[in-house]
Design a protein around this motif. Structure first.
Motif, PDB file in Angstrom:
ATOM      1  N   ALA A 168       0.822  -1.211   0.000  1.00 46.50           N
ATOM      2  CA  ALA A 168       0.000   0.000   0.000  1.00 46.50           C
ATOM      3  C   ALA A 168       0.852   1.254   0.000  1.00 46.50           C
ATOM      4  CB  ALA A 168      -0.933  -0.002   1.213  1.00 46.50           C
ATOM      5  N   LEU A 169       2.022   1.197   0.634  1.00 46.47           N
ATOM      6  CA  LEU A 169       2.914   2.350   0.691  1.00 46.47           C
ATOM      7  C   LEU A 169       3.838   2.436  -0.518  1.00 46.47           C
ATOM      8  CD1 LEU A 169       3.931   2.162   4.454  1.00 46.47           C
ATOM      9  CD2 LEU A 169       2.440   3.873   3.399  1.00 46.47           C
ATOM     10  N   GLY A 170       3.877   1.361  -1.305  1.00 45.76           N
ATOM     11  CA  GLY A 170       4.843   1.332  -2.400  1.00 45.76           C
ATOM     12  C   GLY A 170       6.255   1.191  -1.891  1.00 45.76           C
ATOM     13  N   ALA A 171       6.420   0.553  -0.726  1.00 48.74           N
ATOM     14  CA  ALA A 171       7.738   0.386  -0.104  1.00 48.74           C
ATOM     15  C   ALA A 171       8.284  -1.005  -0.427  1.00 48.74           C
ATOM     16  CB  ALA A 171       7.635   0.555   1.416  1.00 48.74           C
ATOM     17  N   ARG A 172       9.544  -1.063  -0.771  1.00 45.25           N
ATOM     18  CA  ARG A 172      10.190  -2.335  -1.065  1.00 45.25           C
ATOM     19  C   ARG A 172      10.230  -3.195   0.200  1.00 45.25           C
ATOM     20  NH1 ARG A 172      15.088  -4.444  -0.318  1.00 45.25           N
ATOM     21  NH2 ARG A 172      15.803  -2.500   0.670  1.00 45.25           N
ATOM     22  N   MET A 173       9.926  -4.482   0.037  1.00 41.25           N
ATOM     23  CA  MET A 173      10.041  -5.398   1.165  1.00 41.25           C
ATOM     24  C   MET A 173      11.509  -5.569   1.523  1.00 41.25           C
ATOM     25  SD  MET A 173       7.044  -6.584   2.181  1.00 41.25           S
ATOM     26  CE  MET A 173       7.409  -8.136   2.971  1.00 41.25           C
ATOM     27  N   GLU A 234      11.042  14.126   6.554  1.00 36.13           N
ATOM     28  CA  GLU A 234      11.529  13.719   5.242  1.00 36.13           C
ATOM     29  C   GLU A 234      10.907  12.393   4.810  1.00 36.13           C
ATOM     30  OE1 GLU A 234      14.136  16.478   7.253  1.00 36.13           O
ATOM     31  OE2 GLU A 234      13.425  14.479   7.852  1.00 36.13           O
ATOM     32  N   ALA A 235      10.806  11.439   5.745  1.00 36.86           N
ATOM     33  CA  ALA A 235      10.223  10.138   5.415  1.00 36.86           C
ATOM     34  C   ALA A 235       8.737  10.268   5.110  1.00 36.86           C
ATOM     35  CB  ALA A 235      10.448   9.161   6.567  1.00 36.86           C
ATOM     36  N   VAL A 236       8.033  11.057   5.917  1.00 37.06           N
ATOM     37  CA  VAL A 236       6.600  11.244   5.678  1.00 37.06           C
ATOM     38  C   VAL A 236       6.386  11.922   4.328  1.00 37.06           C
ATOM     39  CG1 VAL A 236       4.529  12.440   6.482  1.00 37.06           C
ATOM     40  CG2 VAL A 236       5.991  11.230   8.117  1.00 37.06           C
ATOM     41  N   ALA A 237       7.234  12.885   3.990  1.00 38.46           N
ATOM     42  CA  ALA A 237       7.106  13.558   2.696  1.00 38.46           C
ATOM     43  C   ALA A 237       7.321  12.578   1.550  1.00 38.46           C
ATOM     44  CB  ALA A 237       8.106  14.708   2.606  1.00 38.46           C
ATOM     45  N   ARG A 238       8.253  11.656   1.732  1.00 39.52           N
ATOM     46  CA  ARG A 238       8.533  10.675   0.676  1.00 39.52           C
ATOM     47  C   ARG A 238       7.324   9.784   0.414  1.00 39.52           C
ATOM     48  NH1 ARG A 238      13.477   6.202   0.769  1.00 39.52           N
ATOM     49  NH2 ARG A 238      12.852   5.096  -1.126  1.00 39.52           N
ATOM     50  N   GLU A 240       4.141  10.590   1.311  1.00 40.29           N
ATOM     51  CA  GLU A 240       2.955  11.376   1.639  1.00 40.29           C
ATOM     52  C   GLU A 240       1.721  10.965   0.842  1.00 40.29           C
ATOM     53  OE1 GLU A 240       1.443  16.002   2.183  1.00 40.29           O
ATOM     54  OE2 GLU A 240       3.537  15.578   1.655  1.00 40.29           O
ATOM     55  N   ALA A 241       1.859  10.708  -0.443  1.00 39.00           N
ATOM     56  CA  ALA A 241       0.682  10.373  -1.262  1.00 39.00           C
ATOM     57  C   ALA A 241      -0.010   9.102  -0.773  1.00 39.00           C
ATOM     58  CB  ALA A 241       1.066  10.274  -2.733  1.00 39.00           C
ATOM     59  N   PRO A 242       0.698   7.962  -0.611  1.00 39.27           N
ATOM     60  CA  PRO A 242       0.010   6.766  -0.102  1.00 39.27           C
ATOM     61  C   PRO A 242      -0.457   6.921   1.349  1.00 39.27           C
ATOM     62  CG  PRO A 242       2.357   6.339  -0.356  1.00 39.27           C
ATOM     63  CD  PRO A 242       2.078   7.638  -1.030  1.00 39.27           C
ATOM     64  N   LEU A 243       0.292   7.684   2.170  1.00 35.84           N
ATOM     65  CA  LEU A 243      -0.145   7.894   3.555  1.00 35.84           C
ATOM     66  C   LEU A 243      -1.440   8.701   3.602  1.00 35.84           C
ATOM     67  CD1 LEU A 243       3.254   8.609   5.360  1.00 35.84           C
ATOM     68  CD2 LEU A 243       1.770   6.601   5.675  1.00 35.84           C
ATOM     69  N   ARG A 244      -1.547   9.707   2.762  1.00 35.79           N
ATOM     70  CA  ARG A 244      -2.797  10.486   2.735  1.00 35.79           C
ATOM     71  C   ARG A 244      -3.952   9.632   2.207  1.00 35.79           C
ATOM     72  NH1 ARG A 244      -2.844  15.753   4.003  1.00 35.79           N
ATOM     73  NH2 ARG A 244      -0.830  16.843   4.180  1.00 35.79           N
ATOM     74  N   ALA A 245      -3.681   8.764   1.261  1.00 31.65           N
ATOM     75  CA  ALA A 245      -4.733   7.867   0.770  1.00 31.65           C
ATOM     76  C   ALA A 245      -5.198   6.927   1.883  1.00 31.65           C
ATOM     77  CB  ALA A 245      -4.219   7.072  -0.426  1.00 31.65           C
ATOM     78  N   LEU A 246      -4.261   6.408   2.669  1.00 35.38           N
ATOM     79  CA  LEU A 246      -4.631   5.559   3.804  1.00 35.38           C
ATOM     80  C   LEU A 246      -5.419   6.363   4.838  1.00 35.38           C
ATOM     81  CD1 LEU A 246      -1.369   3.464   4.264  1.00 35.38           C
ATOM     82  CD2 LEU A 246      -3.655   2.539   3.819  1.00 35.38           C
ATOM     83  N   HIS A 247      -5.006   7.605   5.083  1.00 35.81           N
ATOM     84  CA  HIS A 247      -5.720   8.438   6.047  1.00 35.81           C
ATOM     85  C   HIS A 247      -7.169   8.647   5.621  1.00 35.81           C
ATOM     86  CE1 HIS A 247      -6.658  11.341   9.056  1.00 35.81           C
ATOM     87  NE2 HIS A 247      -6.743  12.349   8.191  1.00 35.81           N
ATOM     88  N   LEU A 248      -7.409   8.907   4.356  1.00 37.42           N
ATOM     89  CA  LEU A 248      -8.785   9.053   3.871  1.00 37.42           C
ATOM     90  C   LEU A 248      -9.567   7.757   4.045  1.00 37.42           C
ATOM     91  CD1 LEU A 248      -8.192  11.127   0.619  1.00 37.42           C
ATOM     92  CD2 LEU A 248      -9.263  11.920   2.748  1.00 37.42           C
ATOM     93  N   HIS A 249      -8.907   6.638   3.823  1.00 30.63           N
ATOM     94  CA  HIS A 249      -9.529   5.320   4.025  1.00 30.63           C
ATOM     95  C   HIS A 249      -9.966   5.161   5.481  1.00 30.63           C
ATOM     96  CE1 HIS A 249     -10.030   0.964   3.374  1.00 30.63           C
ATOM     97  NE2 HIS A 249      -9.394   0.797   4.519  1.00 30.63           N
ATOM     98  N   PHE A 250      -9.065   5.478   6.412  1.00 29.96           N
ATOM     99  CA  PHE A 250      -9.389   5.361   7.841  1.00 29.96           C
ATOM    100  C   PHE A 250     -10.462   6.379   8.249  1.00 29.96           C
ATOM    101  CE2 PHE A 250      -4.824   3.814   8.200  1.00 29.96           C
ATOM    102  CZ  PHE A 250      -5.169   2.498   8.447  1.00 29.96           C
ATOM    103  N   ALA A 251     -10.335   7.609   7.769  1.00 29.36           N
ATOM    104  CA  ALA A 251     -11.279   8.663   8.150  1.00 29.36           C
ATOM    105  C   ALA A 251     -12.697   8.341   7.704  1.00 29.36           C
ATOM    106  CB  ALA A 251     -10.830  10.002   7.557  1.00 29.36           C
TER     107      ALA A 251
END
Length: 271
Positions: A168-173, A234-238, A240-251
């Motif tokens: 969901a974050l687009g982060a490499r395992m 810096e990490a949150v900015a990197r 930010e797009a998937p984190l905001r999408a998750l936040h909308l999902h939770f909200a």
């Protein structure tokens, strides 16, 4: 006296602002393996077995000395006593060592540090029982330190754990999701000579209920998404797009469901 439990601020409501969730996750302290700040907000499915009960039965069985691999801060192991003489524990993370020693040495257990190579600082056939909850193990070393007839009990985290969050974050395992599995553990134990008496898997899940709890959990389990281990700006900015999408999902009143598979093995060293 028991260790003091640090006070912490409650998790913001799921529909609080993105910034409020990030600030909460960044500033609430992470203390060892304690997940109490997100109790009820990060929920793992209950396992169909009770590792602590099984471990307690082995400790009390009268078989002989017990070794606990990767004891962490020693809290769980301390709850299993009283212990047979010459019982011990290992821990590989330096910050946990003094905490584990303060907790376990008064109970008669020696706590020794171990390195990443998996070698155990004990004599051959020194233990009747080896316990292992979520610690990587070398089957040859477990075999070596167990006496004939000894029992190895382990509960492990299957490495598919956390794959949906990373996706969901687009982060490499940061690990191979097929590297720790029930079939693989059974195979390597049998290869060194163990008889496997129990091999059980469980495809459990972990439910996140808000962004702050998810971000804080990623701080507490820093190996899952290392770039977010501090929730730095810096990490949150990197992310930010998937984190905001998750936040909308939770909200919107939704949960995010991740994989949390576990497995249990009981193996025996023949006489």
């Amino acid at each position: 006296m028991p260790d003091a439990v640090p006070a912490h601020r409650p998790v913001p409501p799921a529909d609080a602002s993105f910034e409020e969730h990030v600030e909460w996750a960044r500033t609430v302290p992470v203390v060892g393996s304690d997940l109490s700040p997100v109790d009820g907000h990060v929920v793992e499915e209950e396992l169909p077995w009770n590792y602590e009960r099984l471990a307690r039965e082995l400790v009390a069985s009268g078989r002989g000395p017990v070794l606990d691999l990767g004891t962490g801060d020693g809290e769980m192991l301390a709850s299993l006593g009283p212990f047979p003489p010459r019982s011990a524990a290992t821990e590989g993370w330096a910050p946990h060592l003094p905490v584990a020693r303060r907790r376990l040495e008064p109970l008669g257990l020696e706590v020794r540090p171990v390195g990443g190579e998996g070698l155990l600082p004990f004599l051959d056939a020194q233990f009747a029982v080896v316990l292992d909850r979520h610690e990587a193990f070398d089957p040859d070393e477990v075999w070596r330190v167990l006496e004939p007839g000894g029992i190895f009990l382990t509960q492990q985290v299957d490495t598919r754990d956390g794959t949906r969050v990373n996706a969901a974050l687009g982060a490499r395992m940061p690990w191979d999701p097929d590297s720790v599995t029930l079939d693989g553990a059974v195979e390597v134990l049998r290869e060194v000579g163990f008889v496997v008496d129990v091999a059980r898997g469980h495809d459990g899940v972990r439910r996140f209920r808000d962004l702050g709890s998810l971000l804080w959990y990623l701080r507490a389990r820093a190996w899952k998404v290392p770039e977010l281990a501090t929730s730095s700006p810096e990490a949150v900015a990197r992310y930010e797009a998937p984190l905001r999408a998750l936040h909308l999902h939770f909200a919107g009143g939704n949960e995010f469901v991740d994989e949390a598979p576990r497995f249990l093995v009981v193996a025996r060293k023949p006489w």
